[in-house]
Design a protein around this motif. Sequence first.
Motif, short mmCIF file in Angstrom:
data_model
loop_
_atom_site.label_atom_id
_atom_site.label_comp_id
_atom_site.label_asym_id
_atom_site.label_seq_id
_atom_site.Cartn_x
_atom_site.Cartn_y
_atom_site.Cartn_z
N PRO A 15 0.82 -1.21 0.00
CA PRO A 15 0.00 0.00 0.00
C PRO A 15 0.86 1.26 0.00
CG PRO A 15 -0.74 -1.56 1.68
CD PRO A 15 0.58 -2.07 1.18
N THR A 16 0.41 2.26 -0.73
CA THR A 16 1.06 3.58 -0.72
C THR A 16 -0.03 4.65 -0.64
OG1 THR A 16 0.99 4.05 -3.10
CG2 THR A 16 2.78 2.63 -2.33
N ASP A 17 0.40 5.88 -0.49
CA ASP A 17 -0.57 6.98 -0.44
C ASP A 17 -0.62 7.74 -1.76
OD1 ASP A 17 1.82 8.33 -0.39
OD2 ASP A 17 1.59 9.09 1.66
N LYS A 18 -0.14 7.10 -2.85
CA LYS A 18 -0.22 7.73 -4.16
C LYS A 18 -0.62 6.72 -5.22
CE LYS A 18 2.21 10.51 -7.61
NZ LYS A 18 3.47 11.16 -8.04
N LEU A 19 -1.65 7.04 -5.99
CA LEU A 19 -2.07 6.22 -7.11
C LEU A 19 -1.24 6.62 -8.33
CD1 LEU A 19 -4.04 4.21 -8.49
CD2 LEU A 19 -5.60 6.16 -8.84
N LEU A 20 -0.47 5.68 -8.87
CA LEU A 20 0.41 5.97 -9.99
C LEU A 20 -0.33 5.91 -11.33
CD1 LEU A 20 3.67 4.01 -9.08
CD2 LEU A 20 3.08 6.38 -8.55
N VAL A 21 0.21 6.65 -12.29
CA VAL A 21 -0.29 6.66 -13.66
C VAL A 21 0.88 6.35 -14.58
CG1 VAL A 21 -1.34 8.06 -15.49
CG2 VAL A 21 -2.07 8.36 -13.10
N GLY A 22 0.65 5.49 -15.58
CA GLY A 22 1.71 5.15 -16.51
C GLY A 22 1.21 5.12 -17.95
N PHE A 23 1.46 6.19 -18.70
CA PHE A 23 1.12 6.25 -20.12
C PHE A 23 2.39 6.43 -20.94
CE2 PHE A 23 -3.01 8.04 -18.49
CZ PHE A 23 -3.83 7.03 -18.97
N TRP A 24 2.36 5.99 -22.18
CA TRP A 24 3.44 6.25 -23.12
C TRP A 24 2.87 6.24 -24.53
CZ3 TRP A 24 4.31 3.12 -18.85
CH2 TRP A 24 3.75 1.84 -18.92
N HIS A 25 3.48 7.01 -25.42
CA HIS A 25 3.05 6.97 -26.81
C HIS A 25 4.25 7.14 -27.72
CE1 HIS A 25 3.39 11.33 -27.32
NE2 HIS A 25 2.57 11.53 -26.30
N HIS A 26 4.07 6.72 -28.97
CA HIS A 26 5.13 6.87 -29.95
C HIS A 26 5.35 8.35 -30.25
CE1 HIS A 26 5.21 2.59 -30.56
NE2 HIS A 26 3.92 2.56 -30.82
N PHE A 27 6.57 8.68 -30.62
CA PHE A 27 6.90 10.06 -30.94
C PHE A 27 7.13 10.26 -32.44
CE2 PHE A 27 8.51 9.61 -26.46
CZ PHE A 27 7.45 10.30 -25.89
N LEU A 28 7.01 9.20 -33.20
CA LEU A 28 7.12 9.28 -34.65
C LEU A 28 5.78 8.90 -35.27
CD1 LEU A 28 10.55 7.48 -35.27
CD2 LEU A 28 10.13 9.90 -34.83
N GLU A 29 5.46 9.51 -36.40
CA GLU A 29 4.21 9.17 -37.09
C GLU A 29 4.19 7.70 -37.48
OE1 GLU A 29 1.44 10.81 -37.74
OE2 GLU A 29 2.06 12.69 -36.81
N ASP A 30 5.34 7.17 -37.89
CA ASP A 30 5.46 5.75 -38.21
C ASP A 30 6.59 5.18 -37.37
OD1 ASP A 30 5.73 3.22 -39.22
OD2 ASP A 30 6.24 3.83 -41.27
N GLU A 31 6.22 4.43 -36.34
CA GLU A 31 7.22 3.92 -35.40
C GLU A 31 8.08 2.81 -36.00
OE1 GLU A 31 3.40 1.59 -34.65
OE2 GLU A 31 3.97 3.67 -35.09
N THR A 305 -6.28 0.34 -4.97
CA THR A 305 -5.11 1.13 -5.36
C THR A 305 -3.79 0.41 -5.10
OG1 THR A 305 -5.06 2.22 -3.19
CG2 THR A 305 -6.30 3.33 -4.95
N THR A 306 -3.83 -0.66 -4.34
CA THR A 306 -2.60 -1.39 -4.03
C THR A 306 -2.18 -2.24 -5.23
OG1 THR A 306 -3.19 -1.50 -1.68
CG2 THR A 306 -1.52 -3.06 -2.48
N GLY A 307 -0.98 -2.00 -5.73
CA GLY A 307 -0.51 -2.75 -6.89
C GLY A 307 -1.31 -2.46 -8.14
N VAL A 308 -1.87 -1.27 -8.25
CA VAL A 308 -2.65 -0.86 -9.42
C VAL A 308 -2.08 0.44 -9.96
CG1 VAL A 308 -4.90 -0.06 -10.25
CG2 VAL A 308 -4.76 -2.01 -8.67
N ILE A 309 -1.82 0.48 -11.27
CA ILE A 309 -1.34 1.68 -11.95
C ILE A 309 -2.30 1.97 -13.09
CG2 ILE A 309 0.56 2.72 -13.25
CD1 ILE A 309 2.43 0.70 -11.82
N ILE A 310 -2.79 3.19 -13.16
CA ILE A 310 -3.70 3.58 -14.24
C ILE A 310 -2.91 3.74 -15.53
CG2 ILE A 310 -5.45 5.23 -15.00
CD1 ILE A 310 -6.17 3.71 -12.43
N GLY A 311 -3.38 3.08 -16.59
CA GLY A 311 -2.69 3.16 -17.87
C GLY A 311 -3.62 2.81 -19.00
N ALA A 312 -3.06 2.30 -20.08
CA ALA A 312 -3.85 1.98 -21.26
C ALA A 312 -3.53 0.58 -21.75
CB ALA A 312 -3.58 3.00 -22.37
N ASP A 313 -4.34 0.10 -22.70
CA ASP A 313 -4.15 -1.23 -23.26
C ASP A 313 -2.79 -1.39 -23.91
OD1 ASP A 313 -6.70 -1.86 -22.50
OD2 ASP A 313 -7.54 -1.92 -24.52
#
Length: 342
Positions: A15-31, A305-313
């Motif tokens: 357990p922590t007192d902060k809910l983490l978020v983890g997103f990433w995206h490509h920086f090139l139009e064609d990766e 929230t324990t062991g959970v990070i908000i992100g995407a597919d």
Amino acid sequence: MNRKELVLKTFHNEPTDKLLVGFWHHFLEDELVDGLHNPEYMVENLEGARKFKEEFDPDFVKVMTDGLFFMPFNYEDMHCASDLRNLKPTADMDLYFEKSIEFAKNYREIYGNDVFMFYNVFSPTFQINHRMNQTHPEMFEGQEDAPIVTLLKEDPEATQVALDMIADYTEDMIDKIVGSGIADGIYFSVSCFNRGITADIYNKYVTAGEKRIIAKANSYAKDNLLHICGWRGNRNDLSIFTDYDFSVINWAVHAEHVSVAEGKKFFHNKCVIGGFGNNNTDLLCTGTKEEIQDVVEKIVDEAGTTGVIIGADCTIHLDTPDEHLHWVYEKAAEISERLLKK
């Protein structure tokens, strides 16, 4: 508690007192472009990473290797599955390692040493699938199966020879980037390609090579991330990966119809990342602030929230407005405030 300690606690289901978020995206139009021979792509990629750091200052980061996805092998000489027994590195392999190490060092310079950095590593199946499709599209024209599925059906033993050799070079890459301390671990992308590689075939011809890669990463890093890729709605047999030795798991919640809460149970209560679709038609890209923040609340209501990070597919779409990601961070901060008051 510093940033790394907070992330480690989350990764280890404490357990922590902060809910983490983890997103990433490509920086090139064609990766999928060739950054090895077109260095301007790597400059553009690093500039995107720098802007992402300035905009979001993430608690941990996935290194986006756009332009360096594919190790250089003689795919042009492969005209059928049986030819894969003769897959060999090209003269560019040393240059590939050199540029990959340089790129990882530049990423570290951008993000600093107080942030966990996980180097993007694609499975050998991914590499063969895309490079064979790029070099020999005529071989797979009109087929529903992904190229790697076709090759495994045509000559699984020859395909395994190539998969195992790419795994060898992938281990070398991990030695050079994680073993040297440039990155803190790997983000390992795997897929059974819309279930085209059945569980029995996957376990017979693919799993051993992937587990070698995992073992190599684990020999250097206490924590590594597994991404079961559901890009563009492709589905996977998640059961194939339940014994893969990773601290953190990410899968396509929407493609698989397996929620964050359900997946956390399915993967033996390991730390999980996800909750949002990643296409430009999904809510993260098209929704209102209220709709997007309601999803964050729903994830937490169901999974905690324990062991959970908000992100995407998967990697989020380039069309996704930064403001929408900030809405997620804002709601996560609000939930974190509630945790502090408990």
